[in-house]
Motif scaffolding. Structure first.
Motif, PDB file in Angstrom:
ATOM      1  N   ASP A  16     -10.771  -2.352  -0.466  1.00  0.00           N
ATOM      2  CA  ASP A  16     -10.397  -3.691  -0.021  1.00  0.00           C
ATOM      3  C   ASP A  16      -8.989  -3.711   0.546  1.00  0.00           C
ATOM      4  OD1 ASP A  16     -10.663  -6.669   0.068  1.00  0.00           O
ATOM      5  OD2 ASP A  16      -9.065  -6.540  -1.413  1.00  0.00           O
ATOM      6  N   CYS A  17      -8.074  -2.938  -0.043  1.00  0.00           N
ATOM      7  CA  CYS A  17      -6.686  -2.961   0.426  1.00  0.00           C
ATOM      8  C   CYS A  17      -6.581  -2.460   1.868  1.00  0.00           C
ATOM      9  CB  CYS A  17      -5.790  -2.138  -0.487  1.00  0.00           C
ATOM     10  SG  CYS A  17      -6.215  -0.394  -0.606  1.00  0.00           S
ATOM     11  N   ILE A  18      -7.416  -1.487   2.252  1.00  0.00           N
ATOM     12  CA  ILE A  18      -7.391  -0.969   3.630  1.00  0.00           C
ATOM     13  C   ILE A  18      -7.771  -2.067   4.604  1.00  0.00           C
ATOM     14  CG2 ILE A  18      -8.334   0.752   5.198  1.00  0.00           C
ATOM     15  CD1 ILE A  18      -6.614   1.938   2.975  1.00  0.00           C
ATOM     16  N   MET A  19      -8.838  -2.809   4.268  1.00  0.00           N
ATOM     17  CA  MET A  19      -9.268  -3.909   5.146  1.00  0.00           C
ATOM     18  C   MET A  19      -8.245  -5.040   5.153  1.00  0.00           C
ATOM     19  SD  MET A  19     -13.363  -3.949   4.349  1.00  0.00           S
ATOM     20  CE  MET A  19     -13.185  -3.678   2.594  1.00  0.00           C
ATOM     21  N   TYR A  20      -7.618  -5.283   4.020  1.00  0.00           N
ATOM     22  CA  TYR A  20      -6.606  -6.333   3.920  1.00  0.00           C
ATOM     23  C   TYR A  20      -5.406  -6.003   4.799  1.00  0.00           C
ATOM     24  CZ  TYR A  20      -3.109  -9.388   1.707  1.00  0.00           C
ATOM     25  OH  TYR A  20      -2.129 -10.320   1.473  1.00  0.00           O
ATOM     26  N   TRP A  21      -4.976  -4.760   4.782  1.00  0.00           N
ATOM     27  CA  TRP A  21      -3.852  -4.342   5.623  1.00  0.00           C
ATOM     28  C   TRP A  21      -4.197  -4.459   7.108  1.00  0.00           C
ATOM     29  CZ3 TRP A  21      -3.273   0.657   2.274  1.00  0.00           C
ATOM     30  CH2 TRP A  21      -2.679   0.327   1.052  1.00  0.00           C
ATOM     31  N   LYS A  22      -5.431  -4.153   7.441  1.00  0.00           N
ATOM     32  CA  LYS A  22      -5.845  -4.256   8.849  1.00  0.00           C
ATOM     33  C   LYS A  22      -5.806  -5.698   9.328  1.00  0.00           C
ATOM     34  CE  LYS A  22      -8.698  -0.083   9.183  1.00  0.00           C
ATOM     35  NZ  LYS A  22     -10.065   0.457   9.408  1.00  0.00           N
ATOM     36  N   VAL A  23      -6.230  -6.619   8.460  1.00  0.00           N
ATOM     37  CA  VAL A  23      -6.186  -8.041   8.812  1.00  0.00           C
ATOM     38  C   VAL A  23      -4.749  -8.496   9.030  1.00  0.00           C
ATOM     39  CG1 VAL A  23      -6.613 -10.377   7.947  1.00  0.00           C
ATOM     40  CG2 VAL A  23      -8.366  -8.615   7.703  1.00  0.00           C
ATOM     41  N   LEU A  24      -3.836  -7.997   8.189  1.00  0.00           N
ATOM     42  CA  LEU A  24      -2.420  -8.344   8.322  1.00  0.00           C
ATOM     43  C   LEU A  24      -1.728  -7.541   9.422  1.00  0.00           C
ATOM     44  CD1 LEU A  24      -1.287  -8.605   4.568  1.00  0.00           C
ATOM     45  CD2 LEU A  24      -2.018 -10.438   6.092  1.00  0.00           C
ATOM     46  N   GLN A  25      -2.484  -6.631  10.054  1.00  0.00           N
ATOM     47  CA  GLN A  25      -1.977  -5.766  11.130  1.00  0.00           C
ATOM     48  C   GLN A  25      -0.805  -4.908  10.645  1.00  0.00           C
ATOM     49  OE1 GLN A  25      -1.144  -8.326  14.480  1.00  0.00           O
ATOM     50  NE2 GLN A  25      -3.318  -8.638  14.940  1.00  0.00           N
ATOM     51  N   LYS A  26      -0.933  -4.459   9.384  1.00  0.00           N
ATOM     52  CA  LYS A  26       0.061  -3.541   8.831  1.00  0.00           C
ATOM     53  C   LYS A  26      -0.286  -2.124   9.270  1.00  0.00           C
ATOM     54  CE  LYS A  26       1.925  -5.683   4.651  1.00  0.00           C
ATOM     55  NZ  LYS A  26       2.137  -5.465   3.196  1.00  0.00           N
ATOM     56  N   THR A  27       0.666  -1.444   9.838  1.00  0.00           N
ATOM     57  CA  THR A  27       0.405  -0.062  10.250  1.00  0.00           C
ATOM     58  C   THR A  27       0.455   0.892   9.063  1.00  0.00           C
ATOM     59  OG1 THR A  27       2.762   0.174  10.782  1.00  0.00           O
ATOM     60  CG2 THR A  27       1.257  -0.429  12.589  1.00  0.00           C
ATOM     61  N   VAL A  28       1.271   0.531   8.063  1.00  0.00           N
ATOM     62  CA  VAL A  28       1.385   1.364   6.862  1.00  0.00           C
ATOM     63  C   VAL A  28       1.293   0.464   5.632  1.00  0.00           C
ATOM     64  CG1 VAL A  28       2.818   2.969   5.543  1.00  0.00           C
ATOM     65  CG2 VAL A  28       2.855   3.034   8.053  1.00  0.00           C
TER      66      VAL A  28
END
Length: 773
Positions: A125-137
């Motif tokens: 879930d954290c990977i998808m959450y970061w993608k939504v927030l457009q976090k590169t890292v």
């Protein structure tokens, strides 16, 4: 993101335990973790380490590109190797292992743990959450596990005492479903506690959503009633409308008593907002926005023509319902995700880049090797022969059946034979059970040798009567959506004999638990095929069904009439194969009739993967079901022993969400019994019961005793009911916990007195031992 959050598949190989040292055949751990990591997608992650520089309190960090298709366990190992090489505190990482640490991340101000060490990184879930927030890292924190404090240990002992079962004891489980469910139920509990109105929960008004009956309405004069309000040694009678709310009653009372507050021993600075109405002699409050006519106490008084007495009281302190702080971080609903068939399939992929095999790629037939059985004490009749009957079933539907040959019934019977079923591995549905039964008959009734595939074990003599002695079930798809692999030793349940307590035998025969009495129970040893990777049941994708989108021709009148007759038949009347075929052929027409859903879903061949996929597509078009008024009887039909599919059962539970508290109480006992038919501990029904109990103390009280009585009486479902009850007790609040302790202590005293009376004069008093409740 919504699609990702909806994933409910689990991804962890079976963890097997050595069940009994006296057994020659022992279950051995089987790990499907791959040693090499091959990347399909590299995900940059910054790891915050538990160590820091010598001259600074700033924690060490490592930035790594992690392969998207490796597991959490492999990721931890990769971080550890890099920490040993690059950290100034390499001794720390040499001394401790990765298993002594947790992986956590932050999401919307909450800490979540990456709990499933066998889960694939790209499904987190954290990977998808970061993608939504457009976090590169993204950031993952490595936290050292802490030893449980004395307070936590004592609190767990208190819970185990109230439950009547030690939920931390994993000596009788062959996987980690119990602990897995304990962790997953933290999140729905926390969500419910955040939403809970502390004031309403502390007083829990008992109201009904049913309209006032005409019979009671006729007993009223001009829609008014008289109520008597007591305060100290004084009492006052006022007339109020049956449509007034409790707040309006208090406001009217204080208006009339504005100049007489001293008589009520009420200071001038206090107003109606500081008080509540409590029923005389009861811990029951009249509060909230409901009119008086909706309160059960008011209706009861009107019905019996009794006076209505209230006490003007201070509200209870909501802090008494404080909940002990959670010892675990949250785990998200993506925990254990396996993914779609396209992600898991081996077709067109380099074999070195395969981390999990899709179940739908397995075209071979399912088989099981029956090694043998052994029992410490043989039955008295030694002239018996036995055979093993193996069924693959889904609910009450037998998908395939095989039998071993017959053997003389001795302390140890060996077959060492494979039984191959006429169902392919790819067609095994989630919730499918491998049901193993030990059946005996007299030796002289069998005239020829048996074969594993023949039904000759029944014998050719028409007088031969087989007797079922023992049974046990194994879920073929575990709680993480993974196919079972490897060797098992399962301790079996004995069929009660004549004169013995039968209990709920039909429900008990569906349990996936094993007999905890390992010293005296029959044990069966079996082996399932092993694979070099986990074999995961993929999540069904929502795709277009050509038959659904295509305009259907008009149904002939004769067939329509026949279909209507089938739909109108009694629910207990079994459908013929022809009726089931007709129901399925015209399934789009049947979907317009919610009352026909149980019959339609009983017509599904759950051992056919393509048919199951079409069924899920059908359930996506259930507007008639969603729009129809609630028929609880119809809904409970979909929660009985005939239906093991979690989507069908979740659809039924969703319909129950609109029940009011008084209606939940009406059906609570039936719903608790329906939990037995769930294939897994964590289910939509379990979560529904947990949520409603955490909203209402009255529902919670009854749920506590319904669950506790089942735990005391039914060994078959002890673990399931215990994990649900623990989840409730961790959220019910201190006041309820203290009340439950007093109630349990009282029942123990009563039980002790009963047993003493019985021992004094067994003949004079016909008192049977009920066991502790």
């Amino acid at each position: 993101l919504e699609a990702g959050m909806a994933l409910e598949n689990y991804d962890q190989p079976v963890v097997l335990r050595d069940e009994n040292k006296r057994r020659r055949r022992k279950m051995r751990p089987h790990s499907a973790a791959t040693s090499n990591v091959f990347s399909m997608e590299l995900i940059p992650i910054e790891f915050i380490l538990p160590t820091s520089h010598k001259n600074s309190k700033v924690p060490d960090t490592i930035l790594l590109e992690i392969a998207g298709n490796c597991t959490v366990e492999q990721m931890k190992a990769q971080v550890w190797m890099n920490a040993i090489e690059k950290s100034h505190n390499s001794d720390f990482y040499h001394r401790l292992s990765p298993d002594q640490f947790l992986l956590q991340y932050q999401k919307k101000g909450q800490w979540y743990e990456i709990y499933d060490k066998h889960q694939v990184i790209q499904t987190l879930d954290c990977i998808m959450y970061w993608k939504v927030l457009q976090k590169t890292v993204g950031k993952i924190y490595i936290i050292q596990k802490q030893k449980s404090s004395e307070e936590t240990v004592e609190y767990q002992k208190k819970l185990n005492y109230l439950i009547g079962y030690d939920v931390t004891d994993v000596s009788n489980v062959h996987d980690d479903e119990l602990e897995f469910t304990r962790r997953r139920l933290v999140t729905p509990r926390m969500i419910e506690l955040v939403k809970r109105d502390a004031r309403l929960y502390s007083m829990d008004p008992w109201v009904t959503s049913m309209p006032l009956s005409e019979h009671l309405s006729k007993k009223l004069t001009s829609n008014n009633i008289f109520i008597i309000i007591h305060k100290g040694m004084t009492s006052h009678t006022i007339r109020v409308s049956i449509d007034d709310t409790p707040d309006e009653v208090l406001q009217s009372f204080f208006t009339k008593m504005a100049k007489k507050k001293s008589l009520l021993d009420i200071s001038e600075e206090h107003s109606e907002q500081d008080f509540v109405l409590r029923v005389c002699g009861r811990d029951e409050y009249i509060i909230g926005n409901s009119p008086l006519k909706d309160f059960f106490y008011i209706r009861q008084c009107i019905k019996s023509a009794d006076e209505i007495h209230f006490v003007l009281d201070l509200p209870p302190d909501p802090s008494e319902d404080i909940v002990q702080k959670e010892e675990w971080p949250l785990v998200d609903d993506c925990t254990g995700v396996t993914g779609y068939h396209e992600q898991l399939t081996i077709e067109g992929k380099d074999h070195e880049k395969i981390f999990t095999i899709s179940l739908w790629d397995c075209n071979r037939k399912f088989r099981v090797k029956i090694i043998g059985i052994d029992i410490p004490v043989l039955p008295r009749n030694t002239e018996l022969i036995v055979f093993v009957e193996a069924n693959i079933q889904h609910g009450q539907q037998v998908l395939s059946q095989r039998r071993t040959s017959c053997k003389p019934f001795t302390e140890e019977v060996l077959w060492n034979t494979w039984l191959e079923f006429d169902i392919k591995i790819k067609d095994l549905p989630k919730g499918a059970l491998l049901n193993l039964q030990i059946i005996c008959c007299k030796a002289q009734t069998v005239s020829n040798k048996g074969t594993p595939h023949a039904a000759d074990a029944t014998g050719s003599d028409s007088k031969c009567k087989n007797q079922l002695l023992y049974y046990v079930n194994l879920l073929l798809i575990d709680h993480r959506f993974l196919l079972r692999q490897g060797e098992f030793v399962l301790h079996m349940w004995k069929i009660p004999g004549k004169g013995e307590e039968q209990g709920s035998i039909n429900a008990d025969k569906l349990t996936s638990a094993t007999n905890p009495d390992k010293d005296t129970s029959m044990a069966i040893s079996l082996s399932l095929d092993k694979y070099c990777h986990p074999v995961a049941l993929p999540k069904h994708k929502s795709v277009s069904d050509p038959e659904l989108d295509r305009a259907r021709s008009e149904m002939p009148n004769q067939l329509r009439k026949q279909l209507e007759e089938i739909i109108s038949t009694d629910p207990l009347h079994p459908l013929t194969p022809e009726d089931q075929e007709l129901m399925w052929h015209f399934r789009y027409e049947v979907m317009k009739h919610p009352e026909a859903y149980p019959k339609l879903l009983n017509s599904v061949k759950w051992g056919d993967q393509e048919m199951v996929a079409k069924t899920y597509q059908l359930l996506n078009k259930r507007e008639a079901w969603d729009d129809c008024s609630l028929d609880v009887g119809l809904t409970i039909q979909l929660l009985d022993c005939n239906f093991s599919d979690e989507n069908v059962r979740a659809m039924a539970v969703q319909k129950l969400e609109c029940l009011q508290n008084d209606e939940v109480l009406h059906y609570l006992l039936q719903l608790v019994q329906a939990v037995k038919f769930e294939p897994y501990h964590d289910s939509a029904l379990s979560r529904f019961l947990l949520k409603r109990a955490l909203r209402s103390k009255r529902i919670g009280h009854f749920l506590f005793w319904f669950l506790r009585s089942e735990i005391a009486q039914s060994m078959h479902y002890q673990q399931r009911f215990a994990v649900i009850l623990e989840a409730y007790l961790r959220g019910c609040g201190t006041a309820m916990l203290n009340d439950f302790i007093k109630q349990v202590q009282t029942t123990e005293v009563l039980h002790k007195v009963t047993m003493e009376i019985k021992s004094v004069s067994a003949e004079k008093y016909d008192v049977t031992s009920q066991g502790k409740c």
